[in-house]
Design a protein around this motif. Structure first.
Motif, mmCIF file in Angstrom:
data_model
loop_
_atom_site.group_PDB
_atom_site.id
_atom_site.type_symbol
_atom_site.label_atom_id
_atom_site.label_comp_id
_atom_site.label_asym_id
_atom_site.label_seq_id
_atom_site.Cartn_x
_atom_site.Cartn_y
_atom_site.Cartn_z
ATOM 1 N N TRP A 93 -13.820 -21.368 -16.408
ATOM 2 C CA TRP A 93 -12.329 -20.915 -16.244
ATOM 3 C C TRP A 93 -11.581 -22.078 -16.855
ATOM 4 O O TRP A 93 -10.350 -21.796 -17.011
ATOM 5 C CB TRP A 93 -12.149 -20.716 -14.851
ATOM 6 C CG TRP A 93 -12.113 -22.173 -14.002
ATOM 7 C CD1 TRP A 93 -13.108 -22.995 -13.742
ATOM 8 C CD2 TRP A 93 -10.832 -22.397 -13.303
ATOM 9 N NE1 TRP A 93 -12.453 -23.847 -12.897
ATOM 10 C CE2 TRP A 93 -11.243 -23.514 -12.388
ATOM 11 C CE3 TRP A 93 -9.634 -21.806 -12.920
ATOM 12 C CZ2 TRP A 93 -10.485 -24.262 -11.743
ATOM 13 C CZ3 TRP A 93 -8.822 -22.330 -11.973
ATOM 14 C CH2 TRP A 93 -9.188 -23.944 -11.465
ATOM 15 N N GLY A 94 -11.979 -22.929 -17.194
ATOM 16 C CA GLY A 94 -10.959 -24.304 -17.675
ATOM 17 C C GLY A 94 -10.601 -23.718 -19.153
ATOM 18 O O GLY A 94 -9.711 -24.659 -19.890
ATOM 19 N N GLU A 95 -11.281 -22.973 -19.826
ATOM 20 C CA GLU A 95 -11.368 -22.549 -21.158
ATOM 21 C C GLU A 95 -10.413 -21.311 -21.330
ATOM 22 O O GLU A 95 -10.529 -20.555 -20.463
ATOM 23 C CB GLU A 95 -12.628 -22.400 -21.649
ATOM 24 C CG GLU A 95 -13.711 -23.558 -21.763
ATOM 25 C CD GLU A 95 -15.027 -22.854 -21.718
ATOM 26 O OE1 GLU A 95 -15.203 -21.898 -22.810
ATOM 27 O OE2 GLU A 95 -15.944 -23.582 -21.272
ATOM 28 N N LYS A 112 -7.998 -10.531 -22.331
ATOM 29 C CA LYS A 112 -8.006 -11.091 -23.759
ATOM 30 C C LYS A 112 -7.708 -12.553 -23.727
ATOM 31 O O LYS A 112 -8.095 -13.110 -24.797
ATOM 32 C CB LYS A 112 -6.669 -10.312 -24.279
ATOM 33 C CG LYS A 112 -5.424 -10.692 -23.698
ATOM 34 C CD LYS A 112 -4.228 -10.040 -24.793
ATOM 35 C CE LYS A 112 -2.963 -9.992 -24.395
ATOM 36 N NZ LYS A 112 -1.903 -9.202 -25.021
ATOM 37 N N HIS A 113 -7.214 -13.133 -22.420
ATOM 38 C CA HIS A 113 -7.099 -14.680 -22.472
ATOM 39 C C HIS A 113 -8.504 -15.462 -22.117
ATOM 40 O O HIS A 113 -8.360 -16.692 -21.986
ATOM 41 C CB HIS A 113 -5.934 -15.037 -21.809
ATOM 42 C CG HIS A 113 -4.527 -14.404 -22.213
ATOM 43 N ND1 HIS A 113 -3.889 -14.969 -23.211
ATOM 44 C CD2 HIS A 113 -3.804 -13.341 -21.727
ATOM 45 C CE1 HIS A 113 -2.840 -14.289 -23.506
ATOM 46 N NE2 HIS A 113 -2.820 -13.266 -22.836
ATOM 47 N N LEU A 114 -9.408 -14.646 -21.588
ATOM 48 C CA LEU A 114 -10.526 -15.374 -20.985
ATOM 49 C C LEU A 114 -11.351 -15.903 -22.035
ATOM 50 O O LEU A 114 -11.590 -15.579 -23.178
ATOM 51 C CB LEU A 114 -11.217 -14.332 -20.265
ATOM 52 C CG LEU A 114 -10.511 -13.796 -18.980
ATOM 53 C CD1 LEU A 114 -11.394 -12.596 -18.433
ATOM 54 C CD2 LEU A 114 -10.094 -14.908 -17.718
ATOM 55 N N ALA A 115 -12.103 -17.085 -21.551
ATOM 56 C CA ALA A 115 -13.158 -17.476 -22.417
ATOM 57 C C ALA A 115 -14.122 -16.518 -22.742
ATOM 58 O O ALA A 115 -14.588 -15.621 -21.699
ATOM 59 C CB ALA A 115 -14.035 -18.751 -21.622
ATOM 60 N N LYS A 116 -14.836 -16.665 -23.868
ATOM 61 C CA LYS A 116 -15.744 -15.497 -24.118
ATOM 62 C C LYS A 116 -16.986 -15.131 -23.215
ATOM 63 O O LYS A 116 -17.108 -13.685 -23.040
ATOM 64 C CB LYS A 116 -16.230 -15.698 -25.550
ATOM 65 C CG LYS A 116 -16.941 -14.657 -26.431
ATOM 66 C CD LYS A 116 -17.610 -15.185 -27.818
ATOM 67 C CE LYS A 116 -17.960 -13.870 -28.495
ATOM 68 N NZ LYS A 116 -19.167 -13.216 -27.680
ATOM 69 N N PRO A 117 -17.546 -15.913 -22.685
ATOM 70 C CA PRO A 117 -18.708 -15.591 -21.858
ATOM 71 C C PRO A 117 -18.024 -14.923 -20.694
ATOM 72 O O PRO A 117 -18.618 -13.983 -20.262
ATOM 73 C CB PRO A 117 -18.895 -17.016 -21.233
ATOM 74 C CG PRO A 117 -18.800 -18.076 -22.435
ATOM 75 C CD PRO A 117 -17.408 -17.613 -22.817
#
Length: 257
Positions: free
Chosen positions: A253-255, A130-135
């Motif tokens: 991964w920076g997002e 749930k914390h990951l960037a959308k892609p």
């Protein structure tokens, strides 16, 4: 049953693509690790993900050298064992690299407490995804990747780590070949008891020339019939998945969501 000429040509093309992809991703991972100022992130990228990528690449190379798709005779015992050892390392590192990526993301964004501690870290855990960037999130929750992880990767890794190690049958036989192989197998006990080592070696050599190579691997019977997996195409598919996801991860991964 062996592969067709068209399949072999496709495997060779995909093998070159996967090998180069793993090499390129390893270099990108090293750069990302070196650029981070967080010791934990560095460790998981440089000593975790990058090392696993180099191991995956080498395992694939060893397998294709020792057991090319063009193989027409059963592998000798020692060669078969070496191929299985590389298969074991390949599957374990496929599974483990997702944890390295998960930890590097969580540590980079200081999310350890938000995901509920170390047991909440995992790219296939909702507490992390749930914390990951959308892609990255959308890729991981897709039906294709979810099924690959749950029905294949996790199942075969768990069997390897906790139950029956993955193995490749030594050969495939016709009915007549199977009977002859079994006959020779039955003779071995008496030869061992009589210490007739030369004749025993002759039996082993004859067995090694019976039948055709088996191009599948599996783990245990457990409570249902085993599910053989085609060897070369599965390993190439696994490698392509790692390259595809890893490239996406390094890019985003920076997002954080």
């Amino acid at each position: 049953m062996g592969y067709s000429e068209e399949q072999i040509a496709q495997f060779q093309e995909e093998y070159a693509k996967v090998s180069q992809g793993l090499q390129d991703l390893m270099l990108k991972t090293i750069v990302a690790g070196q650029e981070s100022e967080h010791a934990g992130v560095k460790e998981h990228l440089l000593h975790g993900a990058a090392r696993r990528l180099s191991t995956l690449k080498r395992c694939l190379e060893n397998i294709f050298v020792n057991f090319p798709p063009t193989t027409v005779k059963p592998l000798q015992r020692d060669v078969l064992y070496d191929v299985q050892i590389n298969l074991h390392a390949y599957v374990m590192n496929l599974y483990g690299i997702f944890d390295n990526w998960a930890w590097s993301f969580i540590l980079r964004h200081d999310l350890l407490q938000k995901v509920g501690g170390k047991h909440g870290v995992g790219l296939f855990r909702e507490s992390t995804t749930k914390h990951l960037a959308k892609p990255i999130h959308d890729y991981l929750v897709s039906d294709t990747i979810t099924n690959w992880h749950e029905k294949y990767l996790k199942s075969y890794r768990d069997a390897l780590a906790h139950r029956i190690p993955l193995y490749i049958p030594p050969a495939e036989f016709t009915k007549e070949e199977s009977e002859r192989y079994g006959q020779l197998e039955g003779e071995k006990i008496n030869l061992i008891k009589g210490m007739e080592w030369q004749r025993l070696d002759e039996l082993y050599k004859e067995q090694e020339n019976i039948g055709r190579p088996s191009f599948v691997f599996l783990h245990s019977y457990e409570e249902e019939p085993p599910k053989p997996v085609l060897f070369h195409p599965q390993l190439l598919c696994d490698g392509l998945a790692i390259v595809e996801f890893g490239t996406l991860f390094v890019e985003h991964w920076g997002e954080a969501a």
